[in-house]
Design a protein around this motif. Structure first.
Motif: not given
Length: 418
Positions: A75-89, A350-363
């Motif tokens: 839980k400690r590691i996951f709770s620091r992930s960009l996926l699981f934190v709100d603003a302003p963090q 605000p939580h739109v996938c940060i890697g969306a452009t990479l995924t499009y380019m890779e695919a």
């Protein structure tokens, strides 16, 4: 709701849910959750700060009475992930990571991604001796490619991809279980800790010589007045390795399956490859790699006549929203020329996938190369084997066949370089 039929094809269930209402209470998700079925509601909730992404702890605790103490590090590691934190963090962490995902930075990686794609296809075609060649697209291409790409972006050894994929699978199994068992949670914790320690072991040398890759950017942010802590740095590395693998792998598999199941669309794309960006958007809408996400209510609210309480779990059904006829005409039909607004497969707000452009380019690089190099590509068999994961819609296998006499060789590379 979630049974084998649903895992193989969730869309009839989504259709039935939409027919009977926009909001449903369901006991299968972590002891109870609100399901949102329609596009407008899902899009609204994903950008509404009253619906928090801070849900990792409650999710893990739902694994049973031993989870609260036993899964503390998980839980400690996951709770620091960009996926699981709100603003302003979240805003601070995303700002640190954005540099590596700007279009100019990603375009500079395109030639290297092409090298990886060509090497994997070289392996597929290397021992082609007969007229028809059979191979499994998932194990030989869709799984290794994203792991190699994200390893390249992080500046780590792609030879470790077997471990990366195994760790990612354990974490995905936890996230994809509406009510994870303690055994599933333990495996996820073991793999997340292993991933965390892998990156921790790299830091001493990388701090001496930070490169221009994503880890180098995070290290410089760590050194610049503590913009990011070491523990946050490690958590973001784990997030990038895990999330960068899962979504792209499933887009490649689900997308190619859909195109081959709609041969007129496949032929249309082959005849006009300039449609590929539009086709990728439609493939993401048609069969989203991520079927749902989760939020926790920060306050009591009322929605569609239902009283929703602070702390309630809310499940925006992305797969259902992407098939909502109020947004998309004939939503159960694949149309690579469709232009009816944005899908929600990468989230929204605000939580739109940060890697969306990479995924499009890779695919785009991957599928254009497959179209160019594998002639007469077809499905083998009429049924598919789907993974037992309700969040990450993923094929176990995708057996394909192609015609070897028309192979187009890679112009550059030796197979052993991947």
């Amino acid at each position: 709701m979630i049974n084998n039929d649903f895992l193989c094809n969730p869309y009839p269930v989504y259709h039935a849910l939409r027919q009977t209402g926009s909001l449903h209470w369901n006991e299968e998700f972590c002891g109870g959750a609100w399901l949102l079925t329609k596009y407008a509601d899902v899009a609204s909730v994903l950008r509404d700060s009253r619906f928090s992404v801070r849900r990792a702890g409650g999710w893990a605790n739902s694994s049973g009475p031993d989870a609260m103490a036993e899964l503390r590090e998980f839980k400690r590691i996951f709770s620091r992930s960009l996926l699981f934190v709100d603003a302003p963090q979240h805003t601070r962490l995303r700002h640190v990571m954005n540099g590596g995902f700007k279009p100019a930075a990603l375009q500079s990686l395109a030639p290297q991604i092409q090298v990886l794609v060509d090497c994997l296809l070289d392996r597929v075609t290397a021992e082609s001796t007969g007229t028809d060649v059979n191979f499994d697209f998932m194990s030989e291409f869709a799984r290794p490619l994203p792991a190699l790409v994200i390893a390249m972006m992080l500046g780590i050894d792609g030879a470790d991809r077997i471990e990366f994929i195994a760790w990612s699978n354990d974490i995905a199994e936890f996230i994809g279980s509406p009510t994870p068992t303690i055994e599933i949670a333990r495996r996820a914790q073991t793999s997340l800790i292993a991933m965390n320690e892998y990156f921790r072991g790299l830091l001493p040398q990388r701090r001496l010589h930070p490169g221009d890759d994503l880890i180098g950017q995070l290290i410089r942010a760590e050194a610049s007045g503590g913009i990011i802590t070491t523990k946050e740095l490690l958590a973001q590395c784990c997030t990038l390795l895990f999330a960068g693998h899962e979504t792209t792998r499933n887009l490649l598999g689900n997308g190619l399956l859909a195109l081959l199941q709609y041969p007129h669309q496949w032929q249309k794309l082959k005849q006009n490859p300039t449609l590929l960006p539009s086709a990728l958007r439609e493939l993401l809408r048609f069969d989203s790699p991520v079927q749902y996400t989760g939020r926790r209510l920060m306050i009591d609210i009322e929605m569609h006549g239902q009283r929703m309480k602070k702390g309630d779990l809310v499940i925006p059904l992305i797969g259902s929203a992407n098939r909502d006829p109020a947004k998309f005409s004939a939503p159960d039909v694949l149309d690579i020329s469709r232009n009816q607004g944005a899908h929600l497969s990468f989230g929204y707000g605000p939580h739109v996938c940060i890697g969306a452009t990479l995924t499009y380019m890779e695919a785009e690089i991957a599928l254009s190369s497959v179209m160019r190099r594998l002639s007469g590509l077809k499905l083998v068999g009429n049924t598919q084997s789907w993974g037992h994961n309700a969040v990450y819609r993923s094929l176990n296998e995708l057996p394909l066949t192609f015609t070897s006499h028309a192979l187009i060789a890679s112009p550059l590379h030796e197979v052993g370089h991947v």
